[in-house]
Design a protein around this motif. Structure first.
Motif, PDB file in Angstrom:
ATOM      1  N   THR A 144       0.852  -1.190   0.000  1.00 28.80           N
ATOM      2  CA  THR A 144       0.000   0.000   0.000  1.00 28.80           C
ATOM      3  C   THR A 144       0.890   1.244   0.000  1.00 28.80           C
ATOM      4  O   THR A 144       1.891   1.296   0.734  1.00 28.80           O
ATOM      5  N   ILE A 145       0.531   2.199  -0.833  1.00 32.79           N
ATOM      6  CA  ILE A 145       1.298   3.441  -0.947  1.00 32.79           C
ATOM      7  C   ILE A 145       0.398   4.601  -0.533  1.00 32.79           C
ATOM      8  O   ILE A 145      -0.744   4.708  -1.002  1.00 32.79           O
ATOM      9  N   ALA A 146       0.929   5.465   0.295  1.00 34.41           N
ATOM     10  CA  ALA A 146       0.213   6.693   0.684  1.00 34.41           C
ATOM     11  C   ALA A 146       0.949   7.883   0.088  1.00 34.41           C
ATOM     12  O   ALA A 146       2.151   8.062   0.324  1.00 34.41           O
ATOM     13  N   ALA A 147       0.274   8.688  -0.701  1.00 36.04           N
ATOM     14  CA  ALA A 147       0.867   9.859  -1.347  1.00 36.04           C
ATOM     15  C   ALA A 147       0.648  11.091  -0.465  1.00 36.04           C
ATOM     16  O   ALA A 147      -0.485  11.441  -0.133  1.00 36.04           O
ATOM     17  N   ILE A 148       1.740  11.730  -0.063  1.00 36.88           N
ATOM     18  CA  ILE A 148       1.682  12.951   0.751  1.00 36.88           C
ATOM     19  C   ILE A 148       2.175  14.105  -0.108  1.00 36.88           C
ATOM     20  O   ILE A 148       3.346  14.133  -0.503  1.00 36.88           O
ATOM     21  N   PRO A 149       1.350  15.063  -0.447  1.00 35.69           N
ATOM     22  CA  PRO A 149       1.775  16.167  -1.314  1.00 35.69           C
ATOM     23  C   PRO A 149       2.831  17.029  -0.632  1.00 35.69           C
ATOM     24  O   PRO A 149       2.824  17.220   0.588  1.00 35.69           O
ATOM     25  N   ALA A 150       3.741  17.565  -1.428  1.00 32.86           N
ATOM     26  CA  ALA A 150       4.823  18.380  -0.888  1.00 32.86           C
ATOM     27  C   ALA A 150       4.307  19.664  -0.247  1.00 32.86           C
ATOM     28  O   ALA A 150       4.960  20.224   0.643  1.00 32.86           O
ATOM     29  N   VAL A 151       3.132  20.154  -0.690  1.00 32.27           N
ATOM     30  CA  VAL A 151       2.604  21.398  -0.135  1.00 32.27           C
ATOM     31  C   VAL A 151       2.323  21.269   1.363  1.00 32.27           C
ATOM     32  O   VAL A 151       2.278  22.271   2.095  1.00 32.27           O
TER      33      VAL A 151
END
Length: 425
Positions: free
Chosen positions: A198-205
């Motif tokens: 499972t991958i969780a994407a955390i935006p750089a903003v």
């Protein structure tokens, strides 16, 4: 690409991968581009024995190489016969070596690897056979040895270039450590392994600081990244264009020069005769006589050869010199003395006993000066323009060496000085 390849083979796994990769490349060239190996029955033709991309091994080149290897073998074993040489696999070994060289050369081209003329010159100068008593390179020894071995300088340079490529490509791989089974097994097992995750994407903003950077932070960032905000060095170049049209009038050859060039190359314009010849190579004189008797009895040469499990080679548009180089002087003299349709032989050739049949005769008339005048004029004009340009640039270099400025040189020679915009390296 070459730097990546070099870094890859430094690792133990990379060495194994490189060996498998080169083997795959060589096999692909051999299986995809080569003939079926029927090199033992139709030497001397103008066809292609093997090819790898843009490189070709002609049947003539293969025959000449096998002939040289056979002659070298006979120096150590005078009793060696050509049929024994073939039976022992001598021709097949030469063929395999040449094919491997073609494949490696094509692979080297794909990787951007090239051998310079200076490197080949250095290798030639180090060969003891080309050196005099003082250990220095001797041009006379060089020419004499090439003539004795019936080699051209281009053939020798090609052989040395291929040997250098082989050393550069294969030596690093041969020096690599062979990995053990315990090291190979984990890598091989990866091909059979599958995983889920499972991958969780955390935006750089989400990590941005809400406050603006301070002057000290900006100054520190600028100092650490000065290269990003520095303009590279630029240069402006002054130059003058020398147009070939400048020498057009002076490069026009005179009638005397045209006549001299024609007389100097008169042999090229003389009348000559080309012949198309069918050639069959047999290992023994008895076998050749048996085939000849069948042909004299009405059987076609190609059919008689096929019945014996052989194949006839067709040599198209042969001159006496060209046929001599492939079949020998005795065979060439006999073929050009025969009439169209005649069977010649058996005649002893470089690789066995030859049967020749003249299938076509083409007489080429002599070309007078008037017919080739424009051709000679074009050749002489190009030669004179090159010489005039060389003399002109030499004159400019002498003026600059004597202390003249660029402006003075341009003015004295009627040129126009140009200035380029600012350029980056």
């Amino acid at each position: 690409m070459l730097s990546v390849f070099r870094r890859l083979i430094k690792s133990r796994f990379g060495a194994l991968f490189a060996i498998l990769f080169l083997g795959t490349i060589a096999a692909a060239f051999i299986l995809g581009d080569l003939s079926s190996g029927q090199y033992g029955t139709s030497f001397g033709g103008g066809g292609t024995a093997a090819k790898a991309k843009g490189y070709k091994l002609t049947e003539t080149e293969l025959q000449e190489r096998i002939q040289r290897v056979f002659e070298n073998a006979r120096r150590s074993d005078p009793g060696l016969q050509v049929n024994d040489f073939f039976t022992q696999g001598g021709a097949a070994q030469v063929y395999d070596q040449l094919v491997a060289s073609l494949a490696l050369r094509a692979f080297a081209d794909d990787q951007g690897m090239h051998i310079s003329k200076r490197l080949v010159d250095a290798q030639i100068a180090q060969i003891p056979a080309f050196q005099d008593a003082a250990g220095n390179f001797s041009q006379e020894n060089f020419r004499n040895l090439l003539a004795r071995e019936r080699l051209t300088e281009r053939d020798l340079r090609d052989d040395i270039s291929r040997e250098i490529l082989q050393r550069q490509l294969l030596t690093p791989i041969g020096m690599g450590v062979k990995p053990t089974d315990s090291l190979v097994l984990p890598y091989a097992s990866l091909l059979l392994e599958a995983r889920q995750g499972t991958i969780a994407a955390i935006p750089a903003v989400a990590f941005l600081d809400e406050k603006d950077p301070t002057d000290a932070q900006l100054a520190d960032f600028y100092k650490r990244n000065a290269d990003r905000f520095t303009i590279p060095e630029q240069r402006r170049i002054r130059y003058a264009v020398v147009d070939a049209q400048r020498f057009a009038q002076a490069a026009q050859p005179s009638d005397a020069e045209i006549a001299a060039a024609y007389n100097q190359n008169k042999a090229a314009y003389a009348a000559k005769q080309n012949r198309t010849i069918e050639q069959l190579v047999l290992p023994t004189e008895a076998a050749a006589k048996a085939i000849a008797d069948k042909v004299k009895g009405g059987t076609a040469l190609s059919a008689a050869a096929q019945g014996a499990g052989l194949a006839v080679a067709t040599l198209a548009d042969q001159t006496p010199a060209a046929l001599t180089s492939t079949a020998g002087k005795a065979a060439a003299d006999a073929a050009f003395a025969a009439k169209q349709g005649d069977l010649v032989g058996p005649v002893r050739g470089p690789l066995g006993w030859l049967l020749l049949r003249v299938t076509a005769v083409k007489d080429i008339p002599a070309r007078p000066l008037a017919a080739v005048r424009e051709e000679i004029v074009a050749t002489l004009r190009v030669q004179k323009e090159k010489q005039l340009l060389t003399d002109f640039t030499g004159k400019i270099e002498d003026q600059i060496a004597d202390g003249a400025t660029v402006e003075e040189v341009v003015k004295d020679n009627g040129l126009k000085l140009e200035t380029s915009p600012l350029l980056l390296a």
